[in-house]
Structures are given as structure tokens and as C-alpha cells.
Design a protein around this motif. Structure first.
Motif, PDB file in Angstrom:
ATOM      1  N   GLN A  43       0.852  -1.199   0.000  1.00  0.00           N
ATOM      2  CA  GLN A  43       0.000   0.000   0.000  1.00  0.00           C
ATOM      3  C   GLN A  43       0.882   1.241   0.000  1.00  0.00           C
ATOM      4  N   ARG A  44       0.469   2.243  -0.714  1.00  0.00           N
ATOM      5  CA  ARG A  44       1.264   3.472  -0.801  1.00  0.00           C
ATOM      6  C   ARG A  44       0.945   4.573   0.206  1.00  0.00           C
ATOM      7  N   PRO A  45      -0.324   4.749   0.620  1.00  0.00           N
ATOM      8  CA  PRO A  45      -0.581   5.837   1.580  1.00  0.00           C
ATOM      9  C   PRO A  45       0.322   5.825   2.815  1.00  0.00           C
ATOM     10  N   LYS A  49       3.197   8.449   5.820  1.00  0.00           N
ATOM     11  CA  LYS A  49       2.631   8.476   7.187  1.00  0.00           C
ATOM     12  C   LYS A  49       3.347   7.447   8.050  1.00  0.00           C
ATOM     13  N   GLU A 157       1.804  16.000   4.819  1.00  0.00           N
ATOM     14  CA  GLU A 157       1.897  14.779   5.637  1.00  0.00           C
ATOM     15  C   GLU A 157       3.344  14.555   6.057  1.00  0.00           C
ATOM     16  N   SER A 289      -6.340   8.653  -5.837  1.00  0.00           N
ATOM     17  CA  SER A 289      -6.832   8.223  -4.528  1.00  0.00           C
ATOM     18  C   SER A 289      -7.042   6.723  -4.515  1.00  0.00           C
ATOM     19  N   SER A 319      -6.734  12.526   4.411  1.00  0.00           N
ATOM     20  CA  SER A 319      -5.329  12.833   4.642  1.00  0.00           C
ATOM     21  C   SER A 319      -5.128  12.956   6.147  1.00  0.00           C
TER      22      SER A 319
ATOM     23  N   CYS B  40      -8.911   2.292   3.895  1.00  0.00           N
ATOM     24  CA  CYS B  40      -8.157   3.465   4.332  1.00  0.00           C
ATOM     25  C   CYS B  40      -6.900   3.064   5.099  1.00  0.00           C
TER      26      CYS B  40
END
Lengths: 389, 103
Positions: A43-45, A49, A157, A289, A319, B40
Motif C-alpha cells: 500500500q502506498r498511503p 505516514k 503529511e 486516490s 489525509s 483506508c
């Protein structure tokens, strides 16, 4: 005649979800998932973070590796596609030629770089991949100060993460404000003021004119100032990875042009995720997204199998910047007016809409999940959000 | 190693091992439990990791935050008194074993 051989290029969210969606919709033909990187699909998000705070070699995986085998998805890591031959319906990698009946392009988008800083030994990184994020994480360990070029979501972020790690963060952007592309002025000002309260410095209206090495670090040059830091991170947006598609003759403008089923200008080829420019409310939009990547992958899988489309995609986004949790329901039009709304406990929401009497196109909320939940429902039903919650 | 038992809507039981610090959502996604996504990434922003935790599930369950409470109203499957977000239930010393139902 339904396809027997599906090839997916790119094992990010769009590609992985496409492969698994094909299986969950009953496809029992061959699925080959080609990924250029050697890492297990991730996963990239988290790269901007929690990955920056952890010591794990990888962020959270998209699926456990054995699930690819269990679902008979032939995941090939280290497979670099050099050419798509649409006439023969094959793709060429460095080692082989692979046939397809249906091809899904999920190559995503790559971080923009600065031409004059490329190839130098100046410590200037980008966060788009595991490799880049790992370098930033290592650099944060020893640094006193990081210079962040670009005040978009990734820049903010990263600024929050650096601050939490005890590293001074200086953010420089040529725009007059943060998040100029994606968020209202009202919300951007609030997010920036929270970061400033934590010690982040911002310089707006300062486009980069040069980046130089100082021996101990790097120096950013702008019209009115210079910023010295131990290292810098370029957070100036991404470019969709369309080179292969363009070379193959597919239509592409701000990403690969697709219809509502994610089909490209070639009926045997679909494009999903960050690289796809899809129809949305009368215009073609390229989303960056996770929710859009997942929705587009589902749409493509259904279309490949000849199934009818399911449901209407409501874009949403989140975010996390330190303790600030921003949620956005819908997609604003750049010409929308902003209507701030205050919550009972001082929370902030901003409605974006064409005019005072129009329905909102999008609703941004800050630390106000209840409002976000209502916003998602409202936008799904297309009724006006009441001003009191 | 902690363990989580997922009980799917058709009654299938699946017991998985979970590293300390990982959430029920991580356990589901890593083991391909159908019906639990983590759209998420575990930030309590999407409610796609909705599970039902029966009262008999065991002690050591973390209290529900107000964010989690609100997000559960967004879950695709109708909320029950036993609803929780899987990403907010972390396994570890306080919680070694839990059984959850998948909507």
C-alpha cells in the motif's frame, strides 16, 4: 467470446484489485500480474505516514503473498514491460512475450522531478515508491532539518511526520497557498496554521529556481530566499505513467482516456487507478486516490467479464497530518465557492458548490467524522446538506 | 502469537495467527478473509473493516472511540450493538484471542 487470458501491468492498488476482482466475479481464466519492482505488492498511503515511523522493511501489503497463489494469480515481480503490441495482442517484457485477450494498465503515476537536480549527488528525494520512502526515512534519522518542496498532501503529511520525529520542516511552494489543486482556501489555511503551531515553517509564492549541494546538505534557491537543509524531498505532484500507452497508440490526455467502464481507445485494453482519466459528472477526471483506484478496478473487472456496471462512484479522500484528520466527500469544481461551517465543538467543514443555492459538489471536514458520514450520504443522494448537524 | 477466529456469514470458521500489534483488519486482509477490506489502511476513515464482536468474545477489547462510533454509521452492512471497526482492535498482550463475525 469472454477472455481467457488477462494480463495486468502494475501491482499497486489498481492492478491488485483488478486481479482479485476478476476472481471474485467468477473469472477462472489465466491472470498474469506484472510488477516492475521486486517488493511484494504494498500500500502506498503509509509511505508518507506510518511507514516513516516504523522500522519495517515494507509498509502494509495489499494482500498476503500466498493469496496470489491461492487465487491463481500469476504475480511476476521484477517484470519490466518494454512494449505493448496491440495488433498481436502481446506485451513484451525484458525476458518474454506474453499474450493477452484483455489487458489492464495499472502503472499509476510517478513523482515529478526537477530537471536540474536530476542525476546529481544533491540529497533530494521523492516519496512515490518504497525505495524513495525508505531513503527519506533513513535521512530523517540523522537530520536536523528537511526542506519540503511542494505544499500538497504529500508535502504536508511529510512535514507533520518530520515534526513528530523531531526534525525541523521547512515547506516551500510557488503557489500562494497550500493544497492549491485540491482543497479550499479556508481548509488549507487551517491545516497550515496547525502545522505552524507545531513548528513547521512555510514559504509561499516562492517557486524553486535552483537546488544546489552544500557539501553537508542542500540549498534551495527561490526568488526571495535560500533554504538550507540536511536533505530535501520533492513533493510537487505526479505524472501518470503513460509512455507505454502512448507508444502503443492509445489515446491519452492527462492520463489514459477511458470511458465509464475504464475501457481505453482499444477495446481489449482497460486502464485503472492513478493513470486513468475517466468520465465524472460531465468531465474527464484523473483521480489520485485509493478509493478511486479500487472503484475503477472493480468497474474494469466487471466490464472485462461482460457484467453490467454496479453503482455510481462517489469520490472520497482522506489525509492524516499529525493529529489533523481531513476527509473529503465528493469532488469540487475549481470554480466552486467555499462555504465554511462550524461544528458544535469548533470543528471545521467547508462546502464547495457552484453557487449559494446549488447543492455541494464536495464537502471537506476536519476532525469531524460525523459530518463526513452525513456528507457521503448526502452526496450519494444529491440533496442539500443542512447547515446544522 | 495472538489468534483471531473469523466467522463468515455462511458459518465458516477460520482461525488465523496475528502478530502482536496487528489489528483484526490486518489479520483479515493478510489472510484473505472475504468481506473485510481495509480501504483506508486502518485509519478509521472508511468502515470497510466492519465486524461484529459478540459479548462472549473475550475481555481486553479496547474501548470504542467517538471517531470509530461515527464511522460505523457509514458501514455498508447495518450496524448492530456488537459492531466494531476491525482496524481499531489491536491484538497483543491485552488481547490474545478474539472471535468476530464478518457481516
Amino acid at each position: 467470446m469472454p477472455p481467457q487470458n488477462v494480463v495486468v501491468i502494475g501491482a499497486g492498488t489498481g492492478g491488485v484489485e483488478s486481479a482479485f476482482a476478476l476472481r471474485s466475479h467468477g473469472f477462472d481464466g489465466k491472470i498474469i500480474l506484472l510488477e516492475r519492482q521486486m517488493a511484494v505488492p504494498y500500500q502506498r498511503p503509509p509511505l508518507s505516514k506510518e511507514f516513516l515511523f516504523s522500522t519495517d522493511p515494507l509498509p502494509a501489503p495489499l494482500r498476503a503473498p500466498r493469496l496470489f497463489r491461492e487465487h491463481d494469480i500469476d504475480l511476476r515481480l521484477g517484470a519490466n514491460v518494454s512494449c505493448i503490441d496491440r495488433r498481436a495482442r502481446v506485451v513484451h517484457t525484458d525476458h518474454e512475450v506474453i499474450e493477452y485477450d484483455a489487458l489492464v494498465l495499472a502503472l499509476g503515476a510517478s513523482p515529478r522531478t526537477l530537471a536540474h537536480a536530476q542525476g546529481s549527488d544533491t540529497p533530494l528525494h521523492t516519496l512515490g515508491t518504497l525505495e524513495g520512502a525508505a531513503r527519506v526515512r533513513t535521512a530523517l534519522d540523522d537530520a536536523h532539518r528537511v526542506a519540503i518542496i511542494g505544499a500538497g498532501f504529500i508535502g504536508l503529511e511529510l512535514a507533520a511526520a518530520a515534526t513528530e520525529l523531531g526534525v525541523d520542516a521547512v515547506v516551500v511552494d510557488g503557489s500562494p497557498r497550500a493544497l492549491a489543486r485540491s482543497v479550499s482556501t479556508t481548509m488549507a489555511i487551517e491545516l497550515v496554521s496547525r502545522l505552524e503551531a507545531d513548528g513547521v515553517q512555510f514559504h509561499f509564492g516562492q517557486p524553486i529556481t535552483d537546488v544546489t549541494s552544500t557539501g553537508t546538505g542542500m540549498r534551495i534557491h527561490t526568488p526571495d530566499l535560500t533554504v538550507d537543509a540536511d536533505f530535501g524531498v520533492l513533493c510537487i505532484g505526479v505524472e501518470p505513467a503513460v509512455r507505454l500507452a502512448l507508444e502503443a497508440g492509445l489515446l491519452a490526455s492527462n492520463g489514459i482516456t477511458v470511458d465509464a467502464s475504464m475501457q481505453t481507445s482499444d477495446p481489449a485494453i482497460w486502464a485503472v487507478g492513478d493513470m486513468a482519466c475517466m468520465p465524472f459528472e460531465g468531465r474527464q477526471v484523473r483521480f489520485e486516490s485509493v478509493p478511486a483506484a479500487i472503484a475503477s478496478a472493480q468497474a474494469a473487472a466487471r466490464a472485462i467479464l461482460g457484467l453490467p456496471p454496479q453503482g455510481q462512484f462517489l469520490p472520497w479522500f482522506w489525509s492524516v497530518q499529525g493529529k489533523s484528520r481531513l476527509q473529503i466527500a465528493g469532488l469540487r469544481d475549481p470554480n466552486d465557492i467555499e462555504i465554511p461551517v462550524s461544528g458544535p465543538n469548533g470543528e471545521l467543514a467547508v462546502q464547495l458548490q457552484a453557487s449559494v443555492s446549488a447543492s455541494p459538489s464536495a464537502i471537506e471536514t476536519l476532525d469531524w467524522p460525523r459530518k463526513h458520514v452525513l456528507a457521503r450520504r448526502t452526496l450519494a443522494n444529491r440533496i442539500t446538506v443542512p447547515s446544522q448537524v | 502469537m495472538a489468534t483471531v477466529v473469523f466467522i463468515e456469514s455462511d458459518g465458516t470458521r477460520r482461525c488465523v495467527e496475528v502478530a502482536a500489534g496487528d489489528s483484526v483488519m490486518n489479520a483479515a486482509v493478510n489472510n484473505g478473509v472475504p468481506g473485510i477490506i481495509g480501504e483506508c489502511g486502518g485509519h478509521a476513515m472508511c468502515a470497510t473493516c466492519h465486524v461484529f464482536v459478540p459479548e462472549t468474545a473475550g475481555g481486553g477489547l479496547p474501548a470504542m472511540s467517538s471517531d470509530e462510533d461515527v464511522m460505523l454509521d457509514l458501514a455498508e452492512h447495518e450496524r448492530r450493538a456488537t459492531s466494531r471497526l476491525g482496524c481499531q482492535i489491536r491484538m497483543g498482550d491485552d488481547l490474545q484471542h478474539i472471535e468476530v463475525e464478518v457481516p
